[in-house]
Scaffold this motif. Structure first.
Motif, PDB file in Angstrom:
ATOM      1  N   UNK A   1       0.864  -1.180  -0.123  1.00  8.01           N
ATOM      2  CA  UNK A   1       0.136   0.122   0.072  1.00  8.01           C
ATOM      3  C   UNK A   1       1.047   1.248  -0.138  1.00  8.01           C
ATOM      4  N   UNK A   2       2.021   1.254   0.320  1.00  5.76           N
ATOM      5  CA  UNK A   2       2.920   2.317   0.659  1.00  5.76           C
ATOM      6  C   UNK A   2       3.931   2.424  -0.552  1.00  5.76           C
ATOM      7  N   UNK A   3       4.034   1.140  -0.921  1.00  2.00           N
ATOM      8  CA  UNK A   3       5.307   1.251  -2.092  1.00  2.00           C
ATOM      9  C   UNK A   3       6.603   1.297  -1.475  1.00  2.00           C
ATOM     10  N   UNK A   4       6.816   0.574  -0.580  1.00  4.44           N
ATOM     11  CA  UNK A   4       7.915   0.482   0.365  1.00  4.44           C
ATOM     12  C   UNK A   4       8.805  -0.659  -0.243  1.00  4.44           C
ATOM     13  N   UNK A   5      10.237  -0.405  -0.152  1.00  2.00           N
ATOM     14  CA  UNK A   5      11.339  -1.214  -0.614  1.00  2.00           C
ATOM     15  C   UNK A   5      11.603  -2.275   0.654  1.00  2.00           C
TER      16      UNK A   5
END
Length: 255
Positions: free
Chosen positions: A88-92
């Motif tokens: 949802x946050x597009x985190x790595x």
């Protein structure tokens, strides 16, 4: 033949998550991630393994600060929630269902963290040391391991055999009564977790943590191959004292 699993295989569920893993605010978790990066000297882009990551309580803030995080945990329900939040946050950040006693990361990482007393669940020292060895195996040469666990002198000094608290959740209030006793013969802290759920159901769980003095864990770390071991009482680098409830240990894999 029916072989019973260790207690931690079915201990961590949504009730424990509501009481323990969701207890800190997002701001608190982000502050802990910043303190951790400062203590370990990590910069954005650092490759970090979060052993026993739970629902991503620390993995996600570390990723927000720019770290490339891999989180592993035995509880599939926690990993699923962490993955959903990361997407949802597009985190790595990546998450896997793995047993940290048996699994090590490839490729190796610059840092491995083990937070909030995820170490020492077995009454067998050799089993507990497996987790430290997996951390060593997961590090590249020169990589840093950080362990956050109980400080035995502080725990004994502040010992309370009974604690009670009430935790609000979206479904209603959870009432927890936690009874703690010490098994001196085996060097264990035994806890009974007695929950009254919002619908009135009662749930009882049990946990066990091996009690180690700092020098014993230092010896275990050295047996794994770690060098340059340092200890503190908090993530901010404050000295370890008799009253410290936490034991923060940093160790390095040799070059």
């Amino acid at each position: 033949m029916n072989i019973s699993l260790p207690w931690w295989h079915d201990f961590y569920d949504e009730t424990i998550e509501a009481v323990l893993l969701n207890s800190g605010s997002e701001q608190d978790n982000l502050a802990q991630a910043r303190a951790l990066m400062s203590l370990l000297g990590l910069a954005p882009g650092a490759r970090v393994l979060d052993q026993c990551c739970g629902n991503g309580r620390l993995s996600l803030p570390l990723a927000r600060l720019g770290c490339e995080v891999l989180g592993v945990d035995l509880a599939a329900c926690y990993i699923a929630k962490a993955e959903a939040r990361a997407r949802a946050e597009g985190l790595s950040v990546r998450f896997q269902v793995q047993d940290a006693l048996l699994w090590s990361a490839t490729p190796r990482r610059q840092a491995v963290i083990n937070m909030w007393t995820s170490f020492g669940y077995s009454d067998d020292d050799e089993v507990n040391q497996q987790m430290l060895q997996r951390a060593f195996d997961s590090l590249e040469p020169g990589g840093i391991f950080l362990l956050d666990t109980l400080n035995l002198p502080g725990v004994l000094h502040h010992f309370r055999p009974r604690m009670e608290n009430r935790v609000p959740t979206p479904e209603g209030e959870i009432h927890l009564e936690r009874l703690t006793r010490l098994d001196w013969d085996r060097g264990l802290m035994l806890k009974d977790w007695i929950y009254t759920l919002p619908d009135g159901r009662r749930q009882v769980k049990h946990s066990s943590t091996r009690l180690y003095l700092p020098h014993t864990i230092i010896a275990m770390l050295r047996d794994c191959g770690f060098v340059d071991i340092s200890i503190w009482g908090e993530l901010n680098g404050s000295p370890l004292g008799m009253d410290s409830l936490r034991l923060i240990m940093q160790a390095r894999r040799p070059l």
